[in-house]
Design an enzyme around this catalytic site. Sequence first.
Site, PDB file in Angstrom:
ATOM      1  CB  THR A 195     -29.238  30.230 -72.896  1.00  0.00           C
ATOM      2  OG1 THR A 195     -30.261  29.786 -72.046  1.00  0.00           O
ATOM      3  CG2 THR A 195     -28.875  31.660 -72.607  1.00  0.00           C
ATOM      4  NE  ARG A 227     -35.307  29.712 -63.945  1.00  0.00           N
ATOM      5  CZ  ARG A 227     -34.383  29.636 -64.884  1.00  0.00           C
ATOM      6  NH1 ARG A 227     -34.608  30.105 -66.083  1.00  0.00           N
ATOM      7  NH2 ARG A 227     -33.222  29.080 -64.629  1.00  0.00           N
ATOM      8  CB  VAL A 228     -35.737  35.921 -63.014  1.00  0.00           C
ATOM      9  CG1 VAL A 228     -34.527  36.609 -63.612  1.00  0.00           C
ATOM     10  CG2 VAL A 228     -36.993  36.773 -63.205  1.00  0.00           C
ATOM     11  N   GLY A 229     -34.026  33.480 -64.678  1.00  0.00           N
ATOM     12  CA  GLY A 229     -32.792  32.699 -64.691  1.00  0.00           C
ATOM     13  C   GLY A 229     -31.570  33.578 -64.521  1.00  0.00           C
ATOM     14  CG  ASP A 230     -27.933  31.861 -65.924  1.00  0.00           C
ATOM     15  OD1 ASP A 230     -28.997  31.553 -66.509  1.00  0.00           O
ATOM     16  OD2 ASP A 230     -26.827  31.444 -66.309  1.00  0.00           O
ATOM     17  CB  THR A 247     -25.621  28.448 -72.135  1.00  0.00           C
ATOM     18  OG1 THR A 247     -24.545  27.523 -72.343  1.00  0.00           O
ATOM     19  CG2 THR A 247     -25.488  29.605 -73.105  1.00  0.00           C
ATOM     20  N   GLY A 248     -26.818  27.117 -69.640  1.00  0.00           N
ATOM     21  CA  GLY A 248     -26.937  25.931 -68.797  1.00  0.00           C
ATOM     22  C   GLY A 248     -27.823  26.210 -67.593  1.00  0.00           C
ATOM     23  N   GLY A 263     -29.236  27.725 -64.868  1.00  0.00           N
ATOM     24  CA  GLY A 263     -29.085  29.089 -64.392  1.00  0.00           C
ATOM     25  C   GLY A 263     -29.022  29.248 -62.893  1.00  0.00           C
TER      26      GLY A 263
END
Length: 355
Positions: free
Chosen positions: A206, A234-237, A257-258, A260
Amino acid sequence: MKGDNEVAQKIDRRTFIKSGVGLSAASLISKGSQPFYQNAENSRPVVIASANGLRATEKAMKMMRQGKDSLDSVIAGVNIIESDPEDITVGYGGLPNEEGVVELDSSVMHGPSHNAGAVASLRHIKNPSKVARLVMERTAHALLVGEGALKFALSHGFKKENLLTEKSRKIWLKKKESLSDKDFWYPPPVEIKKSDPHALLESHGTINCCALDVQGQLAGVTTTSGFFYKIPGRVGDSPLIGAGLYVDNNVGAAGSTGFGEANILTCGSYSVVEFMRQGHGPEQACLKSLKRVANKARLWPGYKDEKGRPIFDLNFYAVNKRGEFAGASLWKGKHFAAHDGQKNRLRECAYLYEK
Ligand code: GLY
């Protein structure tokens, strides 16, 4: 839905932005219980990013030196990475979900107006950060997802494209064929070991990019294709304000990043900015937030090693109103990109754990 009053306030904020009136040169920063003032005129342009963002920091710095504001600059910076098919976790060429479809997440946040916009699970548009900016500037909303986000982008003239490159499709197919011996998907009889998708994943990520411009104004952007092989939807951070990105123009900007999910569950970027508000420098603020994540991770079955340490990685990047900046990771060995006004280079992240 936002009430009429809030919409009116948002319009006022837009008018405020367009009028070019920012904060006064002297901005309040709190340091412990002793607030002090930092003269924004002393700040220099600074831009930081995740390790895959050296071209973004270069571009953003160039634009800020030409007098562009931090938001224009960081978005233009990450657009380079979003459009590059070689970075397989951002934009065009990003790794797809389990059905082989690329779904992108992004958020932007503008310090002077304390306003933000975001998109999640956006298909077919290679620069989601540009769409996130339009959500901020041309709607009364903060986050659009899926089909709605796509329709909104098309309304604004974005072109629908196939974002799945041959490289990403092959990585996806290899994963699908090697997941289980209890389905009908077989790997090729002779495995070509030239590219290991997990190694590729580790070398990319990211992108988050935050900047302090010559006027002392802060902004940030985070953009990603999210987890490879995620469940569709799916929604990440990255598109969640407070998790993948947070900016307080009086204090600082932070992004992540990483992994989420760990960040969503701990409001990571918000907590980094709050630690800076309490007077911690960017490095300490990032480490304190990571410590919080690590402590919570002990409660999550399957996410800790035999010593109780998180088995995933998470990285924070932060810049404060004075132009101090840092990157920090749970695990040793990570880097971040920073242009301090003189040099654009990768620097080592602070960390909590060594393998
Ligand atoms: N941090 C990016 C993601 O988890 O989607």
